[in-house]
Design an enzyme around this catalytic site. Structure first.
Site, mmCIF file in Angstrom:
data_model
loop_
_atom_site.group_PDB
_atom_site.id
_atom_site.type_symbol
_atom_site.label_atom_id
_atom_site.label_comp_id
_atom_site.label_asym_id
_atom_site.label_seq_id
_atom_site.Cartn_x
_atom_site.Cartn_y
_atom_site.Cartn_z
ATOM 1 C CB THR A 187 -0.925 -0.016 1.300
ATOM 2 O OG1 THR A 187 -1.438 1.120 1.400
ATOM 3 C CG2 THR A 187 -0.210 -0.270 2.476
ATOM 4 C CG ASP A 188 -1.328 4.846 -0.742
ATOM 5 O OD1 ASP A 188 -2.110 3.676 -0.225
ATOM 6 O OD2 ASP A 188 -2.220 5.858 -0.810
ATOM 7 C CE1 TYR A 237 -4.115 -2.155 5.444
ATOM 8 C CE2 TYR A 237 -3.617 0.137 4.816
ATOM 9 C CZ TYR A 237 -3.893 -1.264 4.566
ATOM 10 O OH TYR A 237 -3.842 -1.559 3.265
ATOM 11 C CD1 TRP A 285 -5.612 6.393 -1.563
ATOM 12 C CD2 TRP A 285 -6.655 8.076 -2.513
ATOM 13 N NE1 TRP A 285 -5.302 7.629 -0.822
ATOM 14 C CE2 TRP A 285 -6.039 8.705 -1.638
ATOM 15 C CE3 TRP A 285 -7.764 8.773 -3.209
ATOM 16 C CZ2 TRP A 285 -6.025 10.047 -1.171
ATOM 17 C CZ3 TRP A 285 -7.601 10.272 -2.851
ATOM 18 C CH2 TRP A 285 -6.997 10.642 -1.752
HETATM 19 N N1 LIG Z 1 -8.654 -0.993 -0.464
HETATM 20 C C1 LIG Z 1 -7.598 0.171 -0.625
HETATM 21 O O1 LIG Z 1 -7.819 1.260 -0.927
HETATM 22 C C2 LIG Z 1 -6.167 -0.330 -0.757
HETATM 23 C C3 LIG Z 1 -5.176 0.506 -1.035
HETATM 24 C C4 LIG Z 1 -3.946 0.189 -1.375
HETATM 25 C C5 LIG Z 1 -3.511 -1.130 -1.101
HETATM 26 N N2 LIG Z 1 -4.433 -1.754 -0.777
HETATM 27 C C6 LIG Z 1 -3.974 -3.500 -0.555
HETATM 28 O O2 LIG Z 1 -4.585 -4.212 -1.769
HETATM 29 C C7 LIG Z 1 -4.704 -5.211 -1.487
HETATM 30 C C8 LIG Z 1 -6.336 -5.746 -1.657
HETATM 31 O O3 LIG Z 1 -7.283 -4.889 -0.950
HETATM 32 P P1 LIG Z 1 -8.604 -5.006 -1.198
HETATM 33 O O4 LIG Z 1 -9.190 -3.762 -1.403
HETATM 34 O O5 LIG Z 1 -8.986 -5.858 -2.393
HETATM 35 O O6 LIG Z 1 -8.912 -5.675 0.158
HETATM 36 P P2 LIG Z 1 -10.191 -6.374 0.812
HETATM 37 O O7 LIG Z 1 -11.672 -6.168 -0.317
HETATM 38 O O8 LIG Z 1 -10.550 -5.950 1.925
HETATM 39 O O9 LIG Z 1 -10.066 -7.914 0.394
HETATM 40 C C9 LIG Z 1 -9.225 -8.343 1.223
HETATM 41 C C10 LIG Z 1 -9.502 -9.880 1.307
HETATM 42 O O10 LIG Z 1 -8.505 -10.685 2.405
HETATM 43 C C11 LIG Z 1 -9.443 -11.488 2.950
HETATM 44 N N3 LIG Z 1 -8.645 -11.913 4.246
HETATM 45 C C12 LIG Z 1 -8.376 -11.427 5.219
HETATM 46 N N4 LIG Z 1 -7.830 -11.843 6.477
HETATM 47 C C13 LIG Z 1 -7.513 -13.437 5.528
HETATM 48 C C14 LIG Z 1 -6.734 -14.288 5.917
HETATM 49 N N5 LIG Z 1 -6.255 -14.224 7.179
HETATM 50 N N6 LIG Z 1 -6.521 -15.100 5.169
HETATM 51 C C15 LIG Z 1 -7.185 -14.916 4.003
HETATM 52 N N7 LIG Z 1 -7.888 -14.137 3.509
HETATM 53 C C16 LIG Z 1 -7.955 -13.106 4.351
HETATM 54 C C17 LIG Z 1 -10.675 -10.671 3.316
HETATM 55 O O11 LIG Z 1 -11.554 -11.571 3.590
HETATM 56 P P3 LIG Z 1 -13.030 -11.069 4.668
HETATM 57 O O12 LIG Z 1 -13.618 -10.056 4.009
HETATM 58 O O13 LIG Z 1 -13.594 -12.324 4.697
HETATM 59 O O14 LIG Z 1 -12.030 -10.766 5.982
HETATM 60 C C18 LIG Z 1 -10.827 -9.966 1.830
HETATM 61 O O15 LIG Z 1 -11.485 -11.039 1.202
HETATM 62 C C19 LIG Z 1 -4.376 -5.451 0.346
HETATM 63 O O16 LIG Z 1 -3.002 -5.927 0.410
HETATM 64 C C20 LIG Z 1 -4.624 -3.909 0.751
HETATM 65 O O17 LIG Z 1 -3.767 -3.813 1.824
HETATM 66 C C21 LIG Z 1 -5.761 -1.619 -0.577
#
Ligand SMILES: NC(=O)c1ccc[n+]([C@@H]2O[C@H](COP(=O)([O-])OP(=O)(O)OC[C@H]3O[C@@H](n4cnc5c(N)ncnc54)[C@H](OP(=O)(O)O)[C@@H]3O)[C@@H](O)[C@H]2O)c1
Length: 294
Positions: A101-102, A128, A153
């Site tokens: 992440t950023d 986080y 984002w």
């Molecule tokens: N969202 C943003 O704005 C953003 C920005 C920058 C970087 N990122 C990074 O991008 C990646 C994807 O983000 P996203 O937005 O797709 O997030 P997301 O929609 O919250 O998806 C994360 C997934 O991981 C699952 N998870 C949580 N704990 C777990 C575990 N112990 N074992 C296996 N799966 C697990 C969650 O399942 P449950 O829902 O059942 O918990 C969810 O399906 C992450 O690494 C995040 O840090 C996100």
């Protein structure tokens, strides 16, 4: 190529499964209920079963503010789980693409900020951000082949995400107050997924920054969302201090994509046109559902 996607039930994971299939890869999706990344035996078994050529770890604890009150859980998933996956991939000799992440970057931008380069030093603030940074380090320490992708984002098909939350709030005629002094780059998970598909087909390991082009504030992002859908609603800009979120956030977290572009990777579109395409593609789906309060 056979690609195992962990965290396949999330926003990015779902779009990545589609993008892999479109690119002609064989995608194996594992949602949390299939493989818990904190469980070494489950992760190893998934690798043995699937015989993937690549693993992409999209699994994460992503509730930025809630992480401040449950740090053990955030670190267990984002640091220890990342290490478990990287360790199992290193053992099996399978290249891993880990998503970060950023937010690993800090507040310390003096003068006119510039997009963060892959060579800049992280300085994470908050639980986080620290858990994600320690996850990056855990992956690197395992010593296997690693693509480390930082993005920002995100919004995608099913949400929950920022544009859909804004539409839901506007439809419910709730008062819209949005932070106007944090700058970043919104990124559509569909475009990011295309970029990841390209990257993992190459030998270009190491850190990559991948985000929509340009930069904006949450406030302008909210206004653009309403404009694209043609909804009139008053939005009040508020400062980070007045908003008072539990977790600190970088004031400026735009990522510099130039390493990826110099390697020949497909450019992500400018953030506003990505948003237009996303909202257009979801007009009868998630957008309609958000506007109807679903
Ligand atoms: N969202 C943003 O704005 C953003 C920005 C920058 C970087 N990122 C990074 O991008 C990646 C994807 O983000 P996203 O937005 O797709 O997030 P997301 O929609 O919250 O998806 C994360 C997934 O991981 C699952 N998870 C949580 N704990 C777990 C575990 N112990 N074992 C296996 N799966 C697990 C969650 O399942 P449950 O829902 O059942 O918990 C969810 O399906 C992450 O690494 C995040 O840090 C996100």
């Amino acid at each position: 190529m056979r690609v195992l996607v962990l965290g396949a039930g999330g926003q990015l994971g779902k779009d990545l499964l589609t993008a892999l299939a479109v690119s002609g890869h064989e995608a194996i999706g594992a949602a949390r209920s299939d493989v818990d990344v904190t469980d070494t035996s489950q992760v190893r078994a998934a690798l043995t079963r699937g015989h993937p050529d690549r693993v992409v770890n999209c699994a994460a604890y992503t509730r930025v503010d809630q992480a401040e009150s449950e740090p053990e859980l955030a670190f267990a998933i984002n640091r220890d789980g990342a290490g478990v996956v990287a360790g199992a991939c290193a053992e099996a000799g399978v290249p891993l693409c880990h998503i970060s992440t950023d937010f690993v970057f800090g507040q310390a931008v003096e003068g006119t900020p510039r997009p963060w380069r892959t060579t800049d030093d992280p300085e994470p603030q908050g639980v986080y951000a620290k858990s994600k940074r320690e996850g990056e380090v855990a992956c690197q320490e395992m010593g296997g082949p690693l693509y480390l992708v930082r993005t920002s984002w995100l919004y995608g098909n099913r949400g929950p995400n920022f544009p859909l939350a804004i539409l839901r709030a506007a439809a419910a005629r709730r008062e819209l107050r949005v932070v106007s002094d944090q700058v970043g780059a919104p990124t559509w998970t569909r475009d990011l997924s295309t970029a990841i598909c390209w990257l993992i087909s190459t030998p270009h390991l190491g850190i990559h920054h991948l985000c929509g082009q340009g930069a904006t504030t949450w406030y302008e992002f909210a206004r653009a969302t309403l404009e694209e859908v043609g909804i009139q609603a008053r939005i009040e800009p508020v400062s980070t201090a007045d908003w008072g979120a539990a977790a600190p956030r970088p004031r400026y977290s735009v990522l510099d994509n130039s390493r990826f572009l110099e390697l020949g990777g497909p450019a992500l579109a400018e953030w506003r046109s990505e948003l237009r395409d996303y909202l257009g593609s979801e007009r009868d789906g998630a957008v309609r559902a958000a506007l109807s309060g679903a």
